[in-house]
Motif scaffolding. Structure first.
Motif, PDB file in Angstrom:
ATOM      1  N   ARG A 133      -4.353   4.112   3.900  1.00  0.00           N
ATOM      2  CA  ARG A 133      -3.514   3.123   3.236  1.00  0.00           C
ATOM      3  C   ARG A 133      -4.224   2.750   1.950  1.00  0.00           C
TER       4      ARG A 133
ATOM      5  N   VAL B 284      -7.751   1.339   3.431  1.00  0.00           N
ATOM      6  CA  VAL B 284      -8.112   1.454   4.840  1.00  0.00           C
ATOM      7  C   VAL B 284      -7.874   2.907   5.228  1.00  0.00           C
TER       8      VAL B 284
ATOM      9  N   GLU C 167       0.917   4.896   1.887  1.00  0.00           N
ATOM     10  CA  GLU C 167       0.337   5.520   3.066  1.00  0.00           C
ATOM     11  C   GLU C 167       0.375   7.043   2.914  1.00  0.00           C
ATOM     12  N   ARG C 168      -0.770   7.685   3.166  1.00  0.00           N
ATOM     13  CA  ARG C 168      -0.857   9.139   3.040  1.00  0.00           C
ATOM     14  C   ARG C 168      -1.517   9.716   4.295  1.00  0.00           C
ATOM     15  N   THR C 169      -1.103  10.887   4.697  1.00  0.00           N
ATOM     16  CA  THR C 169      -1.635  11.507   5.909  1.00  0.00           C
ATOM     17  C   THR C 169      -2.072  12.936   5.639  1.00  0.00           C
TER      18      THR C 169
ATOM     19  N   PHE D  95      -5.903  10.312  -3.122  1.00  0.00           N
ATOM     20  CA  PHE D  95      -5.850  10.942  -1.808  1.00  0.00           C
ATOM     21  C   PHE D  95      -6.205  12.426  -1.902  1.00  0.00           C
TER      22      PHE D  95
ATOM     23  N   TYR E 220       0.802  -1.211   0.000  1.00  0.00           N
ATOM     24  CA  TYR E 220       0.000   0.000   0.000  1.00  0.00           C
ATOM     25  C   TYR E 220       0.842   1.270   0.000  1.00  0.00           C
TER      26      TYR E 220
ATOM     27  N   THR F  69      -5.421   9.182   8.105  1.00  0.00           N
ATOM     28  CA  THR F  69      -4.380   8.372   7.495  1.00  0.00           C
ATOM     29  C   THR F  69      -5.028   7.362   6.568  1.00  0.00           C
TER      30      THR F  69
END
Lengths: 126, 350, 173
Positions: free
Chosen positions: B45, B194, B32-34, B57, B30, B43
């Protein structure tokens, strides 16, 4: 063509394989066993720092330009201090395992630990 | 003869190829971005290629910011803030629709959660840096403004009108609304994902390689990253959507004159609800529903009426009380697995 | 006539090899889906097809098979994975071809395959590092060298085993 197919593993093969194994061993010694957890410091949407926690030999601190200080130790990362009011981020404590995170909401700063931990859940609710 | 020799293995290979395609389990991991929104961390995934993940995103955060601009009670520029300040103000279609959904939900939950609690929550100041116990007289005055029947959503004039002194607090619903918006974005892209948003979780699609999604349920007595149990979900279809929300008295609290006050306020008394529960986690097919239900279940306590609510929304829940005892509704018992032995099952016969 | 026919056969066999390579990687993914292998570590069964192409059909055919494989990765796993596959595959195919032709008869198939496996991983890692713009992934090299040798030997043994049968088909002359 046929002789090549017929015989399996010649002396030259063993030399080649041994040379590669030797190279692998040497590289392993030079780089060290670096399969630990990786920590990230995220500010707003941007990843500012990526740190391999197992590579950290001496504790040190990273002063961000928003009043936050992040402390890095061998195998751990945490908010050392913040000038925000509630200081919830500092209270979260040390992060050591993959999947853990701590955030300072007023400063939009997040630290998290990523890694290949099979037991870690995909997300946390709470 | 020669042609056959080539054709036969070729046919075999084609068959093998088709067979393997059906088992296709690409094991790429995945992205991951925040982002920070609505006073929380979001957050995600995303099980998508890097460039696709960035685009996805951006669209997700765009939707969240849009919702926040309409619904935020703290941002003075939002539509709800304008309504709160003036008692009556213009509101766009999204604000009216969402507010309508919230009001309906509050009615269905017998006013156990109430979106017109704004005056009361403002007095306690849990979303500020200095929460405090209000003066009794102030609290009673604020409590008198609470009431769903005094809120008017006027679709003809595109306005929202409040009762005298009344304030809207979408706090118990905001992240749920945001996750609903995010799930709409994910539906258009159909990459598994997620998303956690300040303790609420959205599961979308099927995990790779036939695995299950796992969600840790926060240990109410531990730190921010501690969990006492795991919920696992094995989706049967690619457009599976599941929402998990938790309301816990540990989230925001303060101590004044030796008494600890938590942030989940009863619309009946205006005080933090007195209960043996310390957290309720709700799993539901909708974000708004799961967010509102977790609060309502916490306030109403573990009783037949609460379980009836859950059932009527197609939701399941995990209740945890002060004695480290837990109760899991029937539909969730297979998904639930305890990871901390200090917790024991609650003696409750539903 | 004979030459024309040989060319046609070469083309057909190349296509079959490409299909075989794709089938092998799919088969491999299903096979290793549940195993806790570190990232980047995989058997590389499709190497058997690439190596056969190197040994019997020549470099253009081997490169074509590699490119088709990368093209398929593009469709199933995206551009990044495809680029990595292409870099690793080309380096590996080139090395194996050179070992088979120039240093004739010094290494067996198993040896050539082991070196090929290693070069595949080296190419992928180099591409990944270049893409990210940091040498971070190079820490992974020792593990990938080991797995390259191990699985390279394995695919070499497989080719060794099927080669007599393939030679018996007498596709050429």
């Amino acid at each position: 063509m046929k002789d090549r197919a017929g015989r399996f593993l010649r002396p030259a093969d063993l030399i080649a394989v041994a040379a590669i194994l030797l190279l692998a061993g040497a590289l392993w010694l030079i780089t060290g066993n670096r399969q630990g957890e990786t920590a990230q410091i995220v500010c707003d949407k941007e990843v500012l720092y990526t740190i391999r926690l197992s590579d950290v030999k001496e504790p040190y601190e990273i002063r961000l330009n928003n009043g936050i200080t992040v402390a890095v130790e061998p195998g751990a990362i945490f908010f050392a201090s913040s000038d925000c009011a509630n200081r919830l981020c500092v209270r979260t404590g040390k992060l050591t395992r993959a999947g853990q995170s701590a955030a300072c909401l007023p400063h939009k700063t997040l630290i998290r630990v990523t890694g290949r931990d099979k037991a870690a859940p995909d997300a946390l609710t709470g | 003869m020669r042609v056959q020799r080539i054709l036969r293995p070729a046919a075999l290979l084609c068959a093998l190829l088709t067979l393997c395609t059906t088992f296709n389990g690409c094991s790429s991991s995945y992205q991951e971005r925040t982002a920070f929104a609505m006073g929380s961390v979001m957050t995600a995934r995303l099980y998508a290629p890097e460039d696709k993940a960035d685009d996805l995103f951006d669209r997700m955060t765009g939707k969240v910011e849009e919702a926040d601009r309409c619904l935020s009670a703290n941002d003075p520029a939002s539509e709800i803030a304008a309504v709160n300040a003036k008692g009556s103000a213009n509101a766009g279609a999204f604000t009216r629709k969402t507010l309508g959904d919230m009001v309906l939900l509050c009615h269905l939950l017998n006013g156990t959660v109430d979106v017109t609690m704004g005056a009361v929550t403002q007095l306690w100041g849990f979303s500020t840096d200095e929460p405090r116990k209000p003066e009794e007289a102030d609290l009673q005055a604020a409590l008198a403004t609470v009431g769903l029947d005094r809120l008017l959503i006027d679709n003809t004039n595109e306005t929202v009108v409040l009762g005298e002194g009344q304030k809207i607090d979408p706090g118990a619903f905001g992240k749920g609304v945001a996750l609903d918006e995010i799930s709409n974005v994910l539906h258009t892209a159909s990459y598994p994902a997620v998303v956690s948003f300040g303790g609420s979780v959205l599961l979308y699609g099927q995990p790779r390689n036939g695995k299950s999604w796992t969600v840790g349920v926060r240990d109410p007595f531990g730190g921010e990253n501690d969990y006492f149990a795991k919920l696992s979900f094995t989706p049967e279809s690619g457009d599976y959507t599941g929402f998990i929300s938790t309301s816990g008295s540990y989230e925001k609290s303060f101590t004044q004159d030796g008494v600890t006050y938590h942030h989940i306020l009863s619309p009946e008394t205006g005080y933090p609800v007195e209960t043996d529960l310390v957290s309720v986690t709700v799993y539901a097919p909708g974000g708004l529903n799961s967010d509102a239900l977790s609060t309502a279940c916490f306030i109403n306590g573990l009783n037949p009426q609460t379980l009836q609510w859950l059932q009527s929304f197609g939701a399941e829940a995990v209740f945890v009380n002060k004695d480290k005892e837990y109760y899991v509704t029937d539909g969730l018992s297979d998904a639930f697995s305890l990871t901390d032995d200090a917790f024991t099952p609650m003696a409750y016969e539903g | 006539m004979n030459e024309k026919r040989n060319k046609l056969t070469a083309l057909t066999v190349s296509a079959i090899l490409a299909a075989a390579a794709l089938a092998a990687s799919f088969f491999e993914r299903t096979l290793t889906a549940g195993l806790p292998l570190p990232p980047g570590v995989k058997p590389g069964l499709s190497n058997v097809a690439v190596m056969f192409a190197c040994a019997v059909l020549g470099l253009p055919s081997a490169l074509a098979v590699t490119a088709i494989k990368a093209g398929f990765t593009l469709l199933t796993a995206g551009p990044t994975a495809a680029l990595l596959s292409l870099c690793g595959g080309l380096l590996s195919a080139l090395t194996m071809f050179l070992l088979l032709k120039i240093r004739k008869n010094r290494l067996s198939y198993a040896g050539v395959s082991a070196v090929g496996g290693v070069m595949h991983n080296v190419g992928q890692l180099a591409a990944a590092s270049a893409l990210v713009g940091s040498a971070m992934y190079l820490n992974w090299l020792p593990i990938l060298l080991l797995s390259g040798v191990g699985f390279g030997l394995l695919t070499g043994v497989i080719l060794n085993a099927v080669m007599p049968a393939l030679v018996k088909l007498k596709w050429f002359r």
